[in-house]
Enzyme design. Structure first.
Site, mmCIF file in Angstrom:
data_model
loop_
_atom_site.group_PDB
_atom_site.id
_atom_site.type_symbol
_atom_site.label_atom_id
_atom_site.label_comp_id
_atom_site.label_asym_id
_atom_site.label_seq_id
_atom_site.Cartn_x
_atom_site.Cartn_y
_atom_site.Cartn_z
ATOM 1 C CG HIS A 117 -15.769 -17.934 29.903
ATOM 2 N ND1 HIS A 117 -17.075 -18.387 29.815
ATOM 3 C CD2 HIS A 117 -15.009 -18.927 29.399
ATOM 4 C CE1 HIS A 117 -17.093 -19.604 29.291
ATOM 5 N NE2 HIS A 117 -15.842 -19.951 29.011
ATOM 6 C CG HIS B 122 -11.167 -22.300 28.811
ATOM 7 N ND1 HIS B 122 -11.579 -23.184 29.779
ATOM 8 C CD2 HIS B 122 -12.292 -21.725 28.317
ATOM 9 C CE1 HIS B 122 -12.913 -23.154 29.850
ATOM 10 N NE2 HIS B 122 -13.373 -22.274 28.982
ATOM 11 C CG HIS C 88 -17.933 -23.786 30.917
ATOM 12 N ND1 HIS C 88 -17.023 -23.332 31.830
ATOM 13 C CD2 HIS C 88 -17.435 -23.454 29.688
ATOM 14 C CE1 HIS C 88 -16.018 -22.747 31.175
ATOM 15 N NE2 HIS C 88 -16.243 -22.821 29.887
ATOM 16 C CD GLU D 198 -20.096 -23.709 25.090
ATOM 17 O OE1 GLU D 198 -19.711 -24.483 25.986
ATOM 18 O OE2 GLU D 198 -19.341 -23.252 24.204
ATOM 19 C CG ASP E 251 -14.890 -20.062 25.614
ATOM 20 O OD1 ASP E 251 -14.378 -20.608 26.620
ATOM 21 O OD2 ASP E 251 -15.839 -20.588 24.984
ATOM 22 C CG ASP E 252 -11.203 -22.085 24.550
ATOM 23 O OD1 ASP E 252 -10.351 -22.464 25.382
ATOM 24 O OD2 ASP E 252 -12.417 -22.330 24.655
HETATM 25 ZN ZN LIG Z 1 -15.282 -21.826 28.278
#
Ligand SMILES: [Zn+2]
Length: 343
Positions: free
Chosen positions: A22, A24, A202, A205, A283-284
């Site tokens: 996961h 990005h 996703h 969340e 994630d980021d």
């Molecule tokens: Zn994400």
């Protein structure tokens, strides 16, 4: 297992091979690279310094983050930019002993500002090939649809991706979750399934448990990204366990986006206790303060994870990947050997 030093968890985490499921790629744009690309491409950015960018990375929810995330993307214009971005991420991943990555990109975030699909896809794919050749990291690329846009735009994007589909592992669904339930994308996911692509989304969340159920039932996803709020529904938990559905949890992201008030309240340990196949991901990372190793270390310390739990997380990352049975078994055998030596 023994507790040889205060940092035994970190030593174990460093030693274990890991997969990241996961991530990005646009969210790995560090402030330094944002500045360098803005200069290289002559793009004006509303920040005076790297420090000002970092100071702006203070969010209270997902939308706060997304606003600055889309702004940052504006500096990515050429195939070389996407190559540099992706290779920088892979270099970081290598330092965390990551052996396999399945990364997202957001083509609509680029095509809607005039950057061709192929510019982004080719730059990323070039770097993934280089990462495998030079760093030994295998990979899959997942095309994400932006859920705040309509399904027509997603269908057009899937169509545009045609020539690249042989090198794309699957499709995903990201961006603003609330108000954009998975069912909005039923047709495009059915089309992607028909093309033989893997499916992820996703869900859970910020969105409620029914969004997770919808992602499973309506979209037919192979994996759930985040999935935190699935824990609110015991029947859904039972299903996730019995069907061995992988959840790609992102602890530092959860903390930065105020999904959890503190890392001690990360759902990771509870998920493991319940028998859920939870994984740790970044994630980021440029926006949330750490790559995959930092996520493992932070959550292992905050939740005082046992060595067995840490090993399970690493094992889950391969078990939940789209690697071949043979490759998964090979990585997991290496994990078992390291776990045995550590014990
Ligand atoms: Zn994400």
């Amino acid at each position: 297992m023994p507790d040889p030093s205060p940092n035994w968890r970190h030593a174990l985490i460093d030693a274990l091979p890991k997969a990241e499921l996961h991530l990005h790629i646009e969210g790995s744009l560090e402030p330094e690279m944002l500045f360098a690309l803005a200069r290289r491409n002559g793009v004006a950015i509303p920040f005076a310094s790297v420090e000002a960018v970092r100071a702006a990375y203070s969010f209270t929810n997902l939308q706060d983050f997304l606003d600055i995330y889309y702004q940052g993307m504006g500096v990515l214009l050429t195939r070389q930019d996407f190559f540099d971005l992706t290779l920088a991420y892979l270099t970081r991943a290598k330092a965390d002993n990551v052996r396999h990555v399945e990364i997202f990109f957001d083509p609509q975030g680029h095509t809607e500002r005039g950057v061709a699909f192929g510019t982004a896809a080719d730059g990323i794919l070039d770097a993934l090939a280089e990462g495998e050749a030079r760093l030994g990291i295998t990979s899959g690329l997942i095309l994400c649809f932006l859920r705040h846009l309509d399904e027509e735009s997603a269908l057009a994007t899937l169509n545009e991706a045609g020539p690249w589909l042989g090198r794309i592992a699957g499709v995903g669904l990201d961006s603003s979750e609330l108000g954009h339930p998975p069912a909005k994308f039923a047709r495009v996911f059915a089309a992607a399934r028909g093309l033989g692509l893997k499916l992820v989304a996703h869900a859970g969340e910020e969105g409620p448990p029914p969004y997770v159920t919808e992602a499973l039932d309506v979209l037919g996803v192979d994996r759930i990204d985040h999935g935190n709020r699935a824990l609110e529904d015991p029947a859904l938990v039972a299903r996730i366990v019995s069907e061995a559905i992988t959840l790609t949890v992102c602890p530092l992201s959860n903390l930065k986006l105020c999904v959890i008030p503190g890392l001690a309240l990360s759902p990771v340990k509870r998920m493991l206790d319940l028998g859920i196949r939870a994984t740790i991901n970044s994630d980021d990372p440029a926006y949330f303060g750490g790559y995959v190793g930092a996520n493992y270390r932070a959550v292992a310390d905050a939740l005082e994870l046992s060595a067995d739990e840490i090993v399970t997380l690493a094992r889950n990352s391969f078990a939940g990947s789209f690697l071949s049975e043979e490759a998964r078994a090979r990585h997991i055998a290496e994990i078992e050997a390291i776990a045995a030596a550590f014990a």
